[in-house]
Design a protein around this motif. Sequence first.
Motif, PDB file in Angstrom:
ATOM      1  N   VAL A  93       0.842  -1.201   0.000  1.00 38.76           N
ATOM      2  CA  VAL A  93       0.000   0.000   0.000  1.00 38.76           C
ATOM      3  C   VAL A  93       0.876   1.248   0.000  1.00 38.76           C
ATOM      4  CG1 VAL A  93      -1.747   1.303   1.244  1.00 38.76           C
ATOM      5  CG2 VAL A  93      -1.843  -1.201   1.198  1.00 38.76           C
ATOM      6  N   GLN A  94       0.711   2.110  -1.015  1.00 37.67           N
ATOM      7  CA  GLN A  94       1.480   3.348  -1.112  1.00 37.67           C
ATOM      8  C   GLN A  94       0.657   4.567  -0.690  1.00 37.67           C
ATOM      9  OE1 GLN A  94       4.861   3.359  -1.973  1.00 37.67           O
ATOM     10  NE2 GLN A  94       4.676   5.388  -1.083  1.00 37.67           N
ATOM     11  N   LYS A  95      -0.669   4.497  -0.974  1.00 35.29           N
ATOM     12  CA  LYS A  95      -1.535   5.617  -0.592  1.00 35.29           C
ATOM     13  C   LYS A  95      -2.804   5.075   0.039  1.00 35.29           C
ATOM     14  CE  LYS A  95       0.010   9.020  -4.012  1.00 35.29           C
ATOM     15  NZ  LYS A  95      -0.404   9.985  -5.068  1.00 35.29           N
ATOM     16  N   MET A  96      -3.249   5.762   1.101  1.00 37.52           N
ATOM     17  CA  MET A  96      -4.515   5.453   1.758  1.00 37.52           C
ATOM     18  C   MET A  96      -5.390   6.686   1.654  1.00 37.52           C
ATOM     19  SD  MET A  96      -2.868   3.474   5.045  1.00 37.52           S
ATOM     20  CE  MET A  96      -1.327   4.412   4.922  1.00 37.52           C
ATOM     21  N   VAL A  97      -6.416   6.602   0.843  1.00 35.90           N
ATOM     22  CA  VAL A  97      -7.265   7.755   0.546  1.00 35.90           C
ATOM     23  C   VAL A  97      -8.457   7.742   1.486  1.00 35.90           C
ATOM     24  CG1 VAL A  97      -8.583   8.963  -1.229  1.00 35.90           C
ATOM     25  CG2 VAL A  97      -6.528   7.665  -1.858  1.00 35.90           C
ATOM     26  N   ASP A 116      -2.682  -1.700  11.769  1.00 30.95           N
ATOM     27  CA  ASP A 116      -1.564  -1.189  12.562  1.00 30.95           C
ATOM     28  C   ASP A 116      -0.667  -0.392  11.609  1.00 30.95           C
ATOM     29  OD1 ASP A 116       0.700  -0.638  14.037  1.00 30.95           O
ATOM     30  OD2 ASP A 116       0.850  -2.647  14.922  1.00 30.95           O
ATOM     31  N   ILE A 117      -0.711   0.926  11.735  1.00 33.35           N
ATOM     32  CA  ILE A 117       0.040   1.778  10.808  1.00 33.35           C
ATOM     33  C   ILE A 117       1.280   2.377  11.465  1.00 33.35           C
ATOM     34  CG2 ILE A 117      -1.956   2.338   9.365  1.00 33.35           C
ATOM     35  CD1 ILE A 117      -2.234   4.937  10.914  1.00 33.35           C
ATOM     36  N   GLU A 118       1.662   1.838  12.629  1.00 34.37           N
ATOM     37  CA  GLU A 118       2.857   2.326  13.310  1.00 34.37           C
ATOM     38  C   GLU A 118       3.937   1.266  13.437  1.00 34.37           C
ATOM     39  OE1 GLU A 118       2.279   4.190  17.053  1.00 34.37           O
ATOM     40  OE2 GLU A 118       1.491   6.037  16.181  1.00 34.37           O
ATOM     41  N   ARG A 119       3.572   0.079  13.866  1.00 38.57           N
ATOM     42  CA  ARG A 119       4.599  -0.921  14.176  1.00 38.57           C
ATOM     43  C   ARG A 119       4.618  -2.067  13.154  1.00 38.57           C
ATOM     44  NH1 ARG A 119       6.473  -0.025  19.524  1.00 38.57           N
ATOM     45  NH2 ARG A 119       5.211   1.503  20.641  1.00 38.57           N
ATOM     46  N   GLU A 120       3.498  -2.754  12.968  1.00 36.61           N
ATOM     47  CA  GLU A 120       3.472  -3.905  12.072  1.00 36.61           C
ATOM     48  C   GLU A 120       3.199  -3.521  10.624  1.00 36.61           C
ATOM     49  OE1 GLU A 120       4.387  -6.854  13.040  1.00 36.61           O
ATOM     50  OE2 GLU A 120       4.618  -6.179  15.123  1.00 36.61           O
ATOM     51  N   LEU A 121       2.586  -2.374  10.412  1.00 37.75           N
ATOM     52  CA  LEU A 121       2.318  -1.828   9.077  1.00 37.75           C
ATOM     53  C   LEU A 121       1.491  -2.793   8.220  1.00 37.75           C
ATOM     54  CD1 LEU A 121       5.788  -0.185   8.232  1.00 37.75           C
ATOM     55  CD2 LEU A 121       3.790   0.845   9.326  1.00 37.75           C
ATOM     56  N   ILE A 138       1.606  -2.380   4.321  1.00 32.56           N
ATOM     57  CA  ILE A 138       1.758  -0.939   4.089  1.00 32.56           C
ATOM     58  C   ILE A 138       3.230  -0.609   3.895  1.00 32.56           C
ATOM     59  CG2 ILE A 138       1.342   1.368   5.030  1.00 32.56           C
ATOM     60  CD1 ILE A 138      -0.848   0.130   6.790  1.00 32.56           C
ATOM     61  N   ALA A 139       3.548   0.159   2.852  1.00 31.98           N
ATOM     62  CA  ALA A 139       4.923   0.607   2.623  1.00 31.98           C
ATOM     63  C   ALA A 139       5.355   1.559   3.737  1.00 31.98           C
ATOM     64  CB  ALA A 139       5.024   1.305   1.267  1.00 31.98           C
ATOM     65  N   GLN A 152       2.685  11.875   4.969  1.00 29.64           N
ATOM     66  CA  GLN A 152       3.410  10.609   5.090  1.00 29.64           C
ATOM     67  C   GLN A 152       3.193   9.988   6.457  1.00 29.64           C
ATOM     68  OE1 GLN A 152       7.476  10.747   3.757  1.00 29.64           O
ATOM     69  NE2 GLN A 152       8.081   9.003   4.996  1.00 29.64           N
ATOM     70  N   ILE A 153       3.028   8.675   6.491  1.00 32.70           N
ATOM     71  CA  ILE A 153       2.901   7.989   7.780  1.00 32.70           C
ATOM     72  C   ILE A 153       4.260   7.971   8.479  1.00 32.70           C
ATOM     73  CG2 ILE A 153       1.055   6.525   6.891  1.00 32.70           C
ATOM     74  CD1 ILE A 153       3.124   4.185   6.998  1.00 32.70           C
TER      75      ILE A 153
END
Length: 422
Positions: A93-97, A116-121, A138-139, A152-153
Amino acid sequence: MNTVIAFIIIFGALVFFHELGHFVFAKRAGILCREFAIGMGPKILAFKRNETQYTIRLLPIGGYVRMAGEDPEMIDLKPGFRVGLLFNQDETVQKMVVNNKDRYPNLRVVEVAEADIERELFIKGYEEGEESLQTFIIAKDAVFVEDGVESQIAPWNRQFNSKSLGNRAITIFAGPLMNFVLAFVVFMIIGFLQGVPTQEPLLGALLEDGAAAEAGLQEGDRIEGINGQSVSEWSDLTAIIEENPNTEVTMDILRNGDAQTFQVTPDAVEVEEGDEIGRIGVYGPIETSPSPVQAVVFGGEQTYFFTLMIFDALGKLITGQFTIDALSGPVGIYKSTEIVAQTGIYNLMHWGAILSINLGIMNLLPLPALDGGRLLFFGVEALRGKPIDRHKEGMVHFVGFALLMLLMIVVTWNDIQRFFLQ
């Protein structure tokens, strides 16, 4: 107009190098820096390079580097949330709209079951038209898109609070440190271009209304003795003169190889209440072609001298010998810059170096919202063995920032009254 330009250059340089210290060490530690800002308030200029947005803002009262993790991260993808996903060539995943998904025809819309968009992505969810649970990776440099704006995350390892105590401390300390480095470099440049003081007992430039000029002394005269005491260094001369306010002294000099004698009465100058020293209105001698080593030594000596002087003034402020009326804000600094700018580029550089030291010292004070306050919390963390609750620390810094803004308003109002309403 010249004053405005000088003020902008000086203010911009002080803030730029201060924030550059934070920025460089943050990047060195692997922290995601979202914004590098000069000034506060509304943006007047902005551009983005790589992962950082660089901005110039309207109000000349500071600047900041916005590091990931210092503020709550952007969006938490909770179960049931519908998000559009765009993938890169690696099928990650490059973009989350988040909204306005109709603008992206290639989106794959997913109803989130777990994320989980911080640790495991990862994102686990159900894609439209599919009943099976899928997992999407997630990239590390993926972005959220909300209302057309990309952010950016920040994976946990790119956030400020994930770094070691040492890395966090040096990142914060580097800002004030760069102000001292800037002052040292400016003083060194002044010394190299203008010259550095020497200890030769030679008279430099004379003030037109000073005691030395009135007695007939001239620039370049070599002082051999005063009142029969031998003079071999400039410090010998100043020591004897300071001890004789309003008292005539006999000065033996050499002028172009000829020995001459002059009678000089040093003016009395009050340095503290009840204490006076002598002055004859003459500058010390200057070595106009210094070596690089002399220029470096001069830069260090000047930085050390003004650091001590500012600490002394700060001590008097704390003990009540100075009042808040003695403080100056942006308006006072602007007016002082206007005066200094009329005396030449070297004096303006000198003034900028002093302001840089002052900014460095003020930021190191252990007060909330300042760099010194944050370093104080790091010190407590080192003693406790664990960090202080982030919400409690954030509240302390918020209250401290509000009080600093109040002080800034009071000081600015005092400056306006002093310079424009009297």
